[in-house]
Design a protein around this motif. Structure first.
Motif, short mmCIF file in Angstrom:
data_model
loop_
_atom_site.label_atom_id
_atom_site.label_comp_id
_atom_site.label_asym_id
_atom_site.label_seq_id
_atom_site.Cartn_x
_atom_site.Cartn_y
_atom_site.Cartn_z
N HIS A 222 -17.63 11.68 42.50
CA HIS A 222 -16.72 10.55 42.69
C HIS A 222 -15.52 11.02 43.50
O HIS A 222 -15.12 12.18 43.41
N TRP A 223 -14.94 10.10 44.26
CA TRP A 223 -13.86 10.53 45.17
C TRP A 223 -12.63 11.07 44.45
O TRP A 223 -11.82 11.78 45.04
N SER A 224 -12.52 10.75 43.16
CA SER A 224 -11.35 11.26 42.42
C SER A 224 -11.58 12.65 41.86
O SER A 224 -10.68 13.26 41.29
N GLY B 225 -9.92 9.01 48.31
CA GLY B 225 -10.65 7.80 48.71
C GLY B 225 -11.13 7.82 50.14
O GLY B 225 -12.18 7.26 50.46
N VAL C 61 -14.88 9.03 51.00
CA VAL C 61 -16.11 8.36 50.57
C VAL C 61 -17.10 8.32 51.73
O VAL C 61 -16.86 7.68 52.75
N ASN D 160 -17.71 5.76 45.60
CA ASN D 160 -16.66 4.94 45.03
C ASN D 160 -17.31 3.93 44.09
O ASN D 160 -18.34 3.34 44.41
N ASP D 161 -16.72 3.73 42.90
CA ASP D 161 -17.21 2.68 41.99
C ASP D 161 -16.65 1.34 42.44
O ASP D 161 -15.43 1.17 42.59
N ASP E 261 -11.40 -2.62 38.13
CA ASP E 261 -12.03 -1.54 38.93
C ASP E 261 -12.09 -0.29 38.06
O ASP E 261 -11.05 0.16 37.54
N ASP F 17 -12.30 2.62 38.93
CA ASP F 17 -11.52 3.70 39.52
C ASP F 17 -10.05 3.63 39.15
O ASP F 17 -9.28 4.55 39.46
#
Length: 241
Positions: free
Chosen positions: A133-135, A180, A183, A210-211, A238, A240
């Motif tokens: 995930h991007w985080s 972000g 992604v 990304n979710d 969201d 995220d």
């Protein structure tokens, strides 16, 4: 025989001459390393003498007499030549035999031999693809190896990938925090290079996802009177954050 450096400074850091275990003739033997200081050229004298009763002459034909054992110095490539030599030892001494039947001196030729130093290129293990995930922060490990490494080589690592990705040149640890903007699916190339400039490369992919948000509409209104104002709340969320 003489040992000399012939190209690129290649030479022996250490050298010894050991009698062959299969040599049972000429039991009175000498290995003279007094002219060996591991600086080119080095001269080695060996001798075997038939002195004791019952000692035997060498057989006709090639006979393995001794082995030269050595360690190479720290160069990437080059050659060392072993060849016949003449040395002044209270008179000139060169390679020769004594004829067993007549005791006359018999000249002998030493065929020169060459030791060639080569660098063995490194190898690198496959790095598995990754999905994050991007985080999240990515941490990977590049693993290079080299047959020369135990004696004199060091390896260094480099990476070609998305912006902000770094690799520790000494340990091969790869780190990246995509954010972000990262992604996407990224191809990463990792290279390991040895001290002599030989290298090996492997590639892998990192998929950064990304979710998506979700949305909830208000409850349907079964009926309304003309002129009334319809109202309701639309709720979005969201994962995220």
């Amino acid at each position: 025989f003489e040992v000399s450096s012939t190209t690129n400074g290649a030479f022996f850091d250490a050298m010894s001459v050991n009698w062959d275990a299969g040599l049972v003739n000429l039991t009175n033997r000498i290995v003279d390393l007094s002219r060996v200081d591991n600086v080119s050229p080095d001269t080695v004298r060996i001798a075997g003498m038939m002195i004791d009763a019952g000692d035997a002459c060498l057989a006709v034909g090639p006979t393995v007499v001794a082995q030269v054992e050595f360690t190479t110095n720290d160069v990437c490539d080059g050659t060392v030549t072993l060849s016949g030599a003449t040395v002044d030892c209270n008179g000139l001494v060169s390679t020769q035999f004594v004829d067993c039947a007549t005791t006359t001196l018999v000249p002998a030729t030493v065929n020169a031999g060459v030791v060639t130093f080569v660098n063995i290129a490194p190898t690198i293990a496959t790095i598995p693809d990754e999905t994050i995930h991007w985080s999240m922060a990515y941490v990977g490990q590049a693993m290079g190896s080299d047959a020369d490494e135990a004696s004199c080589e060091t390896l260094s690592y480099s990476v070609a990938g998305p912006a902000g990705m770094v690799i520790d040149a000494n340990t091969g640890v790869i780190t990246w925090s995509p954010g972000g903007a990262g992604v996407c699916t990224h191809t990463v190339e990792v290279t390991v290079t040895d001290k002599c400039g030989a290298d090996a490369m492997t590639s892998f992919e990192i998929c950064v996802y990304n979710d998506p948000p979700t949305i909830a509409c208000p409850t349907d209104l079964p009926w309304m009177i003309w002129g009334e104002t319809a109202s309701g709340g639309v709720v979005a969320s969201d994962p995220d954050g």
